[in-house]
Design a protein around this motif. Structure first.
Motif, PDB file in Angstrom:
ATOM      1  N   PRO A 143     108.808  85.510 -71.091  1.00  0.00           N
ATOM      2  CA  PRO A 143     109.764  86.614 -71.006  1.00  0.00           C
ATOM      3  C   PRO A 143     110.162  86.893 -69.557  1.00  0.00           C
ATOM      4  CG  PRO A 143     107.891  87.201 -72.391  1.00  0.00           C
ATOM      5  CD  PRO A 143     107.530  85.918 -71.716  1.00  0.00           C
ATOM      6  N   TRP A 144     111.408  87.313 -69.380  1.00  0.00           N
ATOM      7  CA  TRP A 144     111.827  87.725 -68.039  1.00  0.00           C
ATOM      8  C   TRP A 144     112.686  88.974 -68.135  1.00  0.00           C
ATOM      9  CZ3 TRP A 144     116.603  87.358 -65.112  1.00  0.00           C
ATOM     10  CH2 TRP A 144     117.703  86.877 -65.829  1.00  0.00           C
ATOM     11  N   ILE A 145     112.686  89.746 -67.050  1.00  0.00           N
ATOM     12  CA  ILE A 145     113.357  91.048 -67.051  1.00  0.00           C
ATOM     13  C   ILE A 145     114.371  91.082 -65.918  1.00  0.00           C
ATOM     14  CG2 ILE A 145     113.043  93.548 -67.006  1.00  0.00           C
ATOM     15  CD1 ILE A 145     110.069  92.951 -67.809  1.00  0.00           C
ATOM     16  N   TYR A 146     115.631  91.054 -66.315  1.00  0.00           N
ATOM     17  CA  TYR A 146     116.739  91.069 -65.362  1.00  0.00           C
ATOM     18  C   TYR A 146     116.926  92.470 -64.788  1.00  0.00           C
ATOM     19  CZ  TYR A 146     121.724  91.815 -64.291  1.00  0.00           C
ATOM     20  OH  TYR A 146     122.897  92.211 -63.718  1.00  0.00           O
ATOM     21  N   GLY A 147     117.272  92.533 -63.502  1.00  0.00           N
ATOM     22  CA  GLY A 147     117.581  93.815 -62.893  1.00  0.00           C
ATOM     23  C   GLY A 147     118.482  93.633 -61.685  1.00  0.00           C
ATOM     24  N   THR A 156     119.755  96.668 -66.169  1.00  0.00           N
ATOM     25  CA  THR A 156     118.551  95.912 -66.490  1.00  0.00           C
ATOM     26  C   THR A 156     118.590  95.469 -67.951  1.00  0.00           C
ATOM     27  OG1 THR A 156     116.119  95.956 -66.514  1.00  0.00           O
ATOM     28  CG2 THR A 156     117.251  98.013 -66.999  1.00  0.00           C
ATOM     29  N   TYR A 157     117.908  94.348 -68.219  1.00  0.00           N
ATOM     30  CA  TYR A 157     117.893  93.777 -69.554  1.00  0.00           C
ATOM     31  C   TYR A 157     116.639  92.924 -69.705  1.00  0.00           C
ATOM     32  CZ  TYR A 157     119.322  90.887 -73.573  1.00  0.00           C
ATOM     33  OH  TYR A 157     119.370  90.245 -74.782  1.00  0.00           O
ATOM     34  N   THR A 158     116.003  93.018 -70.847  1.00  0.00           N
ATOM     35  CA  THR A 158     114.778  92.270 -71.117  1.00  0.00           C
ATOM     36  C   THR A 158     115.083  91.072 -72.011  1.00  0.00           C
ATOM     37  OG1 THR A 158     113.471  94.293 -70.955  1.00  0.00           O
ATOM     38  CG2 THR A 158     112.436  92.404 -72.034  1.00  0.00           C
ATOM     39  N   VAL A 159     114.692  89.884 -71.563  1.00  0.00           N
ATOM     40  CA  VAL A 159     114.959  88.652 -72.308  1.00  0.00           C
ATOM     41  C   VAL A 159     113.648  88.112 -72.872  1.00  0.00           C
ATOM     42  CG1 VAL A 159     115.874  86.308 -72.194  1.00  0.00           C
ATOM     43  CG2 VAL A 159     116.907  88.121 -70.791  1.00  0.00           C
ATOM     44  N   ILE A 160     113.576  88.004 -74.187  1.00  0.00           N
ATOM     45  CA  ILE A 160     112.416  87.433 -74.873  1.00  0.00           C
ATOM     46  C   ILE A 160     112.850  86.117 -75.496  1.00  0.00           C
ATOM     47  CG2 ILE A 160     110.605  87.791 -76.578  1.00  0.00           C
ATOM     48  CD1 ILE A 160     110.560  89.839 -74.326  1.00  0.00           C
TER      49      ILE A 160
END
Length: 338
Positions: A143-147, A156-160
């Protein structure tokens, strides 16, 4: 329950079990600027098991207004941000294993790290690196968390992987242009809000509370009192080359990686050799002293020319401050170092 993390453990979604999970996990933070400083400090104070920091830059005076880990001494010494951050973080929590890497965030450098990480935090300043992180995230199912933030605006957005649409699904391609901190400025509250959302999402992943994750793309303008978010579920594309059924991870391909680039919003060109080049700083200092004033530390050497400033890193990368002209920067590079 140890006293150090007692208040965090009293928070029911974390608890004793969650704290043990946090302590066993590894987080990769890419970028050690404003967002990276805030995220790294929050993770270290939370008791993460291992933190890896990757950053290519060094501390400058303009950073001190919002990049909370750094001091005037760091700027004066031109310390690489990853090194200065590690120095400060070790004073905060000696229990955390901290790895600081002064290097470009490129696939060849990141693949081995990503494979061992449990979460990736995006604290970069450009979309080229974010699309690389997006592809690595899906290749290794991390998982990575864009910001991002600029002015008083943040997002911001969370990518699973295999669950949510990826950044490529949403944006389709690397955005060109747009406001930057160098052109529109930035206020530190915008940084802190984005970092707070990112770290909260990271903690949810680390304690495996996936039901609590926010499945929206969130934006805000803290100065103008605006807040918006939209659901992304329908944006997931099976044809996406980064996360679809026939994925090819296009942003990991060598031909799609920048070799020479203008740094985001800055009058600075970075030149990255095609192969790692280790300079002898003693010899280089003698040569460049004929061109201008030379300063150095164990990590980099800088030379002040009449109109430009050269900064040479140990891995062979060069920053040429004072120009956005890539052709001119290349000719200057070859004249002085070729």
């Amino acid at each position: 329950m140890t006293e150090r993390y007692s208040r965090q453990q009293l928070f029911q979604p974390v608890g004793n079990k969650g704290q043990q999970q946090i302590r066993s996990k590894h987080v990769l933070v890419v970028g050690a600027g404003a967002l990276g400083s805030a995220s790294a400090e929050a993770l270290v104070r939370a008791g993460i098991g291992k933190l890896t920091l990757v950053d290519r830059d060094y501390v400058e005076w303009s950073n001190l207004q919002r990049q909370q880990l750094y001091t005037e001494q760091d700027a004066q010494n031109k310390l690489p941000k990853a090194v200065a951050a590690k120095n400060r973080l070790r004073q905060i929590n000696t229990e955390v294993k901290i790895e600081a890497l002064v290097m470009d965030a490129q696939p060849a450098n990141l693949e081995g790290i990503v494979q061992t990480a449990d979460v990736i935090i995006d604290a970069t300043d450009n979309f080229d690196i974010r699309f690389i992180l997006n592809d690595l995230s899906h290749k290794y199912e991390v998982p990575w968390i864009y910001g991002s933030c600029v002015g008083s605006y943040g997002t911001t957005y969370t990518v699973i992987p295999n669950v949510t649409p990826c950044l490529h699904c949403i944006l389709k391609k690397v955005p060109v242009g747009g406001a930057t901190c160098e052109t529109a400025g930035i206020i530190s509250p915008a940084v802190q809000i984005v970092a707070a959302y990112q770290i909260t999402e990271a903690l949810k992943i680390l304690v495996e509370d996936v039901e609590a994750l926010r499945h929206t793309f969130l934006t805000f303008d803290v100065w103008n009192n605006q807040h918006a978010e939209f659901k992304t579920g329908k944006m997931k594309s099976d044809k996406c080359s980064s996360c679809g059924s026939t994925r090819t991870y296009p942003y990991l391909a060598y031909e799609n990686q920048l070799k020479t680039e203008v740094l985001c919003g800055r009058e600075t060109v970075q030149i990255r050799p095609s192969q790692r080049h280790l300079y002898n700083f003693d010899e280089l200092e003698k040569r460049l002293k004929k061109q201008g004033k030379v300063d150095r530390n164990p990590y980099l050497l800088s030379c002040q020319l009449p109109e430009q400033r050269f900064v040479i890193f140990q891995d062979g990368r060069v920053f040429i401050h004072g120009t956005n002209d890539i052709q001119f920067a290349r000719s200057l590079y070859y004249r002085l170092l070729g």
